[in-house]
Design a protein around this motif. Structure first.
Motif, PDB file in Angstrom:
ATOM      1  N   ALA A   1       0.857  -1.145  -0.102  1.00 22.30           N
ATOM      2  CA  ALA A   1      -0.076   0.044   0.060  1.00 22.30           C
ATOM      3  C   ALA A   1       0.718   1.172  -0.009  1.00 22.30           C
ATOM      4  N   ALA A   2       1.858   1.306   0.507  1.00 20.89           N
ATOM      5  CA  ALA A   2       2.784   2.222   0.931  1.00 20.89           C
ATOM      6  C   ALA A   2       3.435   2.564  -0.648  1.00 20.89           C
ATOM      7  N   LEU A   3       4.022   1.748  -1.239  1.00 17.42           N
ATOM      8  CA  LEU A   3       4.457   1.666  -2.416  1.00 17.42           C
ATOM      9  C   LEU A   3       3.588   2.174  -3.391  1.00 17.42           C
ATOM     10  N   ALA A   4       2.388   1.766  -3.297  1.00 16.19           N
ATOM     11  CA  ALA A   4       1.355   2.176  -4.355  1.00 16.19           C
ATOM     12  C   ALA A   4       0.890   3.801  -4.200  1.00 16.19           C
TER      13      ALA A   4
ATOM     14  N   GLY B   1       3.193   5.791  -2.864  1.00 13.58           N
ATOM     15  CA  GLY B   1       4.378   6.380  -3.503  1.00 13.58           C
ATOM     16  C   GLY B   1       4.162   6.684  -4.913  1.00 13.58           C
ATOM     17  N   VAL B   2       3.785   5.678  -5.824  1.00 12.10           N
ATOM     18  CA  VAL B   2       3.448   5.831  -7.225  1.00 12.10           C
ATOM     19  C   VAL B   2       2.561   7.016  -7.282  1.00 12.10           C
ATOM     20  N   ALA B   3       1.148   6.772  -6.748  1.00 15.99           N
ATOM     21  CA  ALA B   3       0.425   7.865  -6.935  1.00 15.99           C
ATOM     22  C   ALA B   3       0.735   9.249  -6.851  1.00 15.99           C
ATOM     23  N   MET B   4       1.904   9.420  -5.623  1.00 14.99           N
ATOM     24  CA  MET B   4       2.232  10.674  -5.543  1.00 14.99           C
ATOM     25  C   MET B   4       2.897  11.301  -6.663  1.00 14.99           C
ATOM     26  N   ARG B   5       3.695  10.286  -7.520  1.00 14.72           N
ATOM     27  CA  ARG B   5       4.581  10.560  -8.804  1.00 14.72           C
ATOM     28  C   ARG B   5       3.491  11.042  -9.826  1.00 14.72           C
TER      29      ARG B   5
ATOM     30  N   GLY C   1       7.519   1.728   2.437  1.00 17.80           N
ATOM     31  CA  GLY C   1       7.462   2.960   3.466  1.00 17.80           C
ATOM     32  C   GLY C   1       8.627   3.988   2.994  1.00 17.80           C
ATOM     33  N   ALA C   2       9.811   3.355   2.585  1.00 16.15           N
ATOM     34  CA  ALA C   2      10.953   4.491   2.289  1.00 16.15           C
ATOM     35  C   ALA C   2      10.588   5.254   0.936  1.00 16.15           C
ATOM     36  N   TYR C   3       9.849   4.204   0.021  1.00 10.31           N
ATOM     37  CA  TYR C   3       9.376   4.754  -1.467  1.00 10.31           C
ATOM     38  C   TYR C   3       8.558   6.021  -1.203  1.00 10.31           C
ATOM     39  N   LEU C   4       7.700   5.645  -0.298  1.00 11.01           N
ATOM     40  CA  LEU C   4       6.524   6.651  -0.182  1.00 11.01           C
ATOM     41  C   LEU C   4       7.050   7.741   0.504  1.00 11.01           C
ATOM     42  N   LEU C   5       7.932   7.792   1.682  1.00 10.36           N
ATOM     43  CA  LEU C   5       8.386   8.834   2.225  1.00 10.36           C
ATOM     44  C   LEU C   5       9.400   9.729   1.444  1.00 10.36           C
ATOM     45  N   ALA C   6      10.190   8.967   0.514  1.00 11.12           N
ATOM     46  CA  ALA C   6      11.184   9.695  -0.413  1.00 11.12           C
ATOM     47  C   ALA C   6      10.409  10.517  -1.336  1.00 11.12           C
ATOM     48  N   ASN C   7       9.118  10.066  -1.719  1.00 12.75           N
ATOM     49  CA  ASN C   7       8.693  10.675  -2.779  1.00 12.75           C
ATOM     50  C   ASN C   7       7.518  11.740  -2.322  1.00 12.75           C
ATOM     51  N   ALA C   8       7.216  11.760  -1.356  1.00 15.33           N
ATOM     52  CA  ALA C   8       6.391  12.701  -0.587  1.00 15.33           C
ATOM     53  C   ALA C   8       6.435  13.996  -0.387  1.00 15.33           C
ATOM     54  N   LYS C   9       7.688  14.560  -0.461  1.00 14.62           N
ATOM     55  CA  LYS C   9       8.244  15.768  -0.255  1.00 14.62           C
ATOM     56  C   LYS C   9       7.445  16.674   0.660  1.00 14.62           C
TER      57      LYS C   9
ATOM     58  N   VAL D   1      16.917   0.766   0.212  1.00  8.79           N
ATOM     59  CA  VAL D   1      16.055   1.551   1.100  1.00  8.79           C
ATOM     60  C   VAL D   1      16.739   2.879   1.749  1.00  8.79           C
ATOM     61  N   ARG D   2      18.046   2.639   2.163  1.00  9.66           N
ATOM     62  CA  ARG D   2      18.793   3.870   2.343  1.00  9.66           C
ATOM     63  C   ARG D   2      19.114   4.618   1.382  1.00  9.66           C
ATOM     64  N   ALA D   3      19.069   4.308   0.135  1.00 13.53           N
ATOM     65  CA  ALA D   3      19.315   5.408  -0.960  1.00 13.53           C
ATOM     66  C   ALA D   3      17.969   6.001  -1.248  1.00 13.53           C
ATOM     67  N   LEU D   4      17.041   5.413  -1.162  1.00 13.73           N
ATOM     68  CA  LEU D   4      15.624   6.187  -1.272  1.00 13.73           C
ATOM     69  C   LEU D   4      15.532   7.355   0.249  1.00 13.73           C
ATOM     70  N   CYS D   5      16.028   6.978   1.234  1.00 14.56           N
ATOM     71  CA  CYS D   5      15.949   7.645   2.493  1.00 14.56           C
ATOM     72  C   CYS D   5      16.752   9.005   2.282  1.00 14.56           C
ATOM     73  N   VAL D   6      18.044   8.762   1.787  1.00 16.24           N
ATOM     74  CA  VAL D   6      19.019   9.797   1.323  1.00 16.24           C
ATOM     75  C   VAL D   6      18.405  10.575   0.585  1.00 16.24           C
ATOM     76  N   LYS D   7      17.690  10.175  -0.715  1.00 18.09           N
ATOM     77  CA  LYS D   7      17.157  11.004  -1.615  1.00 18.09           C
ATOM     78  C   LYS D   7      15.960  11.981  -1.013  1.00 18.09           C
ATOM     79  N   GLY D   8      15.157  11.334  -0.222  1.00 19.23           N
ATOM     80  CA  GLY D   8      14.154  12.044   0.609  1.00 19.23           C
ATOM     81  C   GLY D   8      14.626  13.089   1.578  1.00 19.23           C
ATOM     82  N   MET D   9      15.832  13.033   2.007  1.00 19.42           N
ATOM     83  CA  MET D   9      16.214  13.953   2.829  1.00 19.42           C
ATOM     84  C   MET D   9      16.611  15.199   2.055  1.00 19.42           C
TER      85      MET D   9
END
Length: 686
Positions: free
Chosen positions: A171-174, A176-180, A209-217, A236-244
């Motif tokens: 659900a979190a991944l979906a 994240g896609v919806a956010m995009r 979870g990381a995909y959603l948070l990284a793309n949420a902005k 996972v950590r690449a996504l989290c760094v990206k979100g930061m």
């Protein structure tokens, strides 16, 4: 491979069978004949006067699965009804395939209308509420994410809040896609997404979870992102760094900077990109810039042949820095120059010089003037590549003072330079460009001419109208010109452009129809839908690749092998045929975006080239994981020779770009690729 005569015979036969005029074949033979007919109709983009829909509704489960896949690939909105009906089928595999097909329809290159989205949303919500099969439910959640309607987002948010483990991660991944896709995220439970990042959760849930948070902005994502910066899984950590980089503050620069030394290059690349974004928000002292300056000693790694270490440098250069960060770019370039004498090979030397030119172009972007790239690269980096790179960055600049200087490059002999100069004067229009742009309209290079048409529209140069009209009249014979030419044609001809654009709606090429519909919608202020059309019987056909075929890509940095996907036999067969012709020898990986893709196969080297024909899309169920081979597109059914490899999972590409293979050996070579790396050859086996 079916001849036009064979296709007609199959169509006639199945017309009789489905009408009840003849008895059916024995079940296995009937299934094979049905699937052969479906494959032929799919490639022809034909609904076969209702016979394809009939097989999707009344065939055996295997035949229905194949028919539903064909409907997903054809993407005719008139068939949504049969897909919606199929999500309630008695067979779980059919329900799953129907949900996948609806997700593909949601990502259609020609956008769905709001009432169509609403209808699909209602049916998917009803189906998901009662679905018990794991695979079908996963496909339904994915389809809801791709639709990205408010009700779809609300259901996904509810599943994230109340489910656990794998389903919550999906659900979190979906989401994240919806956010995009542009969905509103006002009521999404970001705190719950952060809980998925606990080390006790499975990697798939942590990734969701990381995909959603990284793309949420959104600021609400920060606690969760900070928690997973040290996750054991690189993706996972690449996504989290990206979100930061999107929502972090000055206080986060030090911990993000620590990831520059990550053992996985794509994580380090995300750290460099994130720090550049943090630096753009600095006021006063800037820890992010200090961290980036600390990259200088790692220039020696690149000189020693560690090309993958160059991804962090490339990511920084592509992201760019504000003027206050110029000192950092200067210091990093100095470090590269100092490391150059220690280069262990010509390949390492070229890597160092290419990265130097990339940073030089980033400096030119800061001031909006072509300058530093004129002196980078020594004698090893071709002038055309340097100039095109610098001009592309000047086009991205917020400073416009270099636009007049770019005009001189509109007459450069290298097409890449002309295209980049056109990008500059499109981004920063100057009257001095009008005449040389007009001259390009009648040039021999059709790609440059089409880009000039678009630029003439930006310049509002009415004297260019006859030349743009001439190009618009060429579009039916040269479909690749459609998008840029339509832009210029509408800008200059206004309402007078309508008649010619309406004639494009009858064109057999789906992308020409799409461009015409979008242009007419903009021109008239009313939504225009491109009609569905089957391809003519004499349209180019592709030969299927044999099951088990592999490709070996040979580069100066090593070889890597790809197993082709039997689910996309025609796309695979096209690449095999080109490889056997020696088509790829000497071509470059013209586009490398760290932690995203490495793209090649363009004979022009500027991202605008191809083999002179296009192939149909074959959307597959293969997810874009790390190392997946995909077909580069500019619209529906526009594949040709350009391909890409993913450095990391890219869920937003699933169901939109044909995924037709995966690296089975040598992924570390893909990780070492940088812009401009050359393909020695592509071998085929068996």
């Amino acid at each position: 491979m079916h001849s036009p005569r064979a296709v007609r015979a199959l169509c006639c036969f199945w017309g009789l069978v489905l009408s009840g005029c003849v008895r059916s074949l024995p079940a296995p033979e009937e299934a094979r004949a049905s699937e052969a007919a479906i494959a032929a109709w799919e490639e022809q983009r034909s609904l076969a006067e209702g016979r394809l829909v009939a097989l999707a509704e009344r065939g055996s489960p295997a035949v229905r699965l194949r028919a539903l896949r064909a409907l997903a690939r054809i993407q005719d909105p008139s068939t949504v009804g049969v897909l919606l009906k199929a999500v309630g089928d008695g067979s779980a595999s059919v329900r799953e395939e129907a949900a996948f097909a609806l997700g593909v329809m949601a990502l259609s290159w020609e956008p769905l209308q709001e009432e169509e989205k609403a209808r699909m949303t209602r049916a998917l919500l009803a189906a998901e509420a009662v679905e018990k099969d794991e695979g079908a439910r996963r496909a339904l959640l994915e389809a809801l994410g791709r639709l990205a309607t408010p009700d779809a987002v609300a259901r996904l948010g509810a599943r994230l809040s109340h489910e656990t483990g794998e389903l919550a991660g999906r659900a979190a991944l979906a989401l994240g896609v919806a956010m995009r896709q542009g969905a509103t995220m006002a009521n999404v439970p970001f705190a719950r997404a952060g809980e998925l990042l606990r080390v006790s959760q499975p990697e798939s849930s942590r990734y969701g979870g990381a995909y959603l948070l990284a793309n949420a902005k959104r600021a609400e994502a920060l606690p969760g992102l900070r928690r997973c910066l040290g996750d054991e899984a690189p993706d996972v950590r690449a996504l989290c760094v990206k979100g930061m980089g999107e929502v972090g503050g000055p206080e986060d620069a030090a911990v993000v900077g620590a990831r520059l030394a990550d053992e996985v290059p794509r994580v380090a690349a995300e750290a460099a990109r994130a720090l550049a974004k943090l630096a753009s928000r600095c006021v006063g002292d800037c820890t992010a810039l200090d961290a980036l300056a600390g990259m200088a000693p790692r220039a020696e790694h690149v000189a020693r042949g560690d090309s993958a270490a160059g991804h962090a440098w490339l990511a920084l250069a592509q992201q760019g820095l504000p003027e206050v960060g110029r000192r950092v770019l200067v210091s990093l370039r100095r470090a590269l120059q100092e490391a150059l004498p220690a280069a262990v090979s010509d390949v390492a030397r070229d890597d160092v010089l290419n990265l130097d030119c990339r940073l030089a172009a980033a400096m030119d972007r800061q001031r909006g003037v072509l300058d530093e790239v004129l002196r980078c690269g020594g004698e090893r980096i071709p002038e055309g590549w340097r100039l095109a790179l610098g001009l592309q960055e000047v086009a991205r600049s917020s400073v416009s003072k270099g636009a007049v200087g770019a005009v001189r490059y509109l007459t450069h002999p290298d097409a890449r330079v002309k295209l980049a100069a056109l990008a500059v004067v499109s981004a920063h229009p100057v009257r001095e460009a009008a005449e040389p742009v007009r001259a390009l309209l009648s040039g021999a290079d059709a790609v440059v001419a089409a880009s000039a048409a678009s630029t003439a529209g930006v310049l509002r140069d009415m004297r260019a109208l006859p030349g743009v009209r001439a190009l618009a009249e060429r579009v039916p014979e040269e479909p690749d010109l459609a998008e840029p030419v339509a832009s210029g044609w509408v800008a200059l001809a206004g309402k007078d452009a309508e008649e010619l654009l309406r004639s494009w709606l009858a064109h057999p090429h789906a992308n020409v129809r799409r461009v015409a519909a979008a242009s007419l919608s903009s021109l008239t202020g009313k939504p225009v839908r491109a009609p569905h059309r089957a391809l003519p019987e004499d349209a180019r056909r592709s030969e299927a690749a044999a099951p088990g075929t592999t490709l070996t890509f040979r580069t100066r940095k090593g070889d890597f092998t790809v197993a082709l996907d039997a689910g996309a036999p025609l796309t695979s067969g096209n690449l095999v045929a080109l490889a056997r012709q020696g088509y790829f020898r000497g071509l470059t990986f013209h586009r490398v975006v760290p932690d995203f893709v490495a793209q090649g196969g363009d004979p022009r080297g500027d991202g605008e080239g191809g083999p002179g024909y296009s192939i149909r899309c074959e959307i597959t169920r293969r997810a874009y994981r790390r190392g997946v081979l995909g077909m580069a597109l500019s619209g529906k059914d526009t594949g040709g020779s350009q391909f890409f490899f993913t450095h990391a999972p890219q869920p937003h590409l699933d169901g939109r770009y044909t995924a037709f293979g995966e690296v089975t050996r040598g992924m570390e070579v893909v990780d070492r690729l940088l812009e401009g790396d050359t393909l020695i050859d592509v071998g085929v086996s068996p």
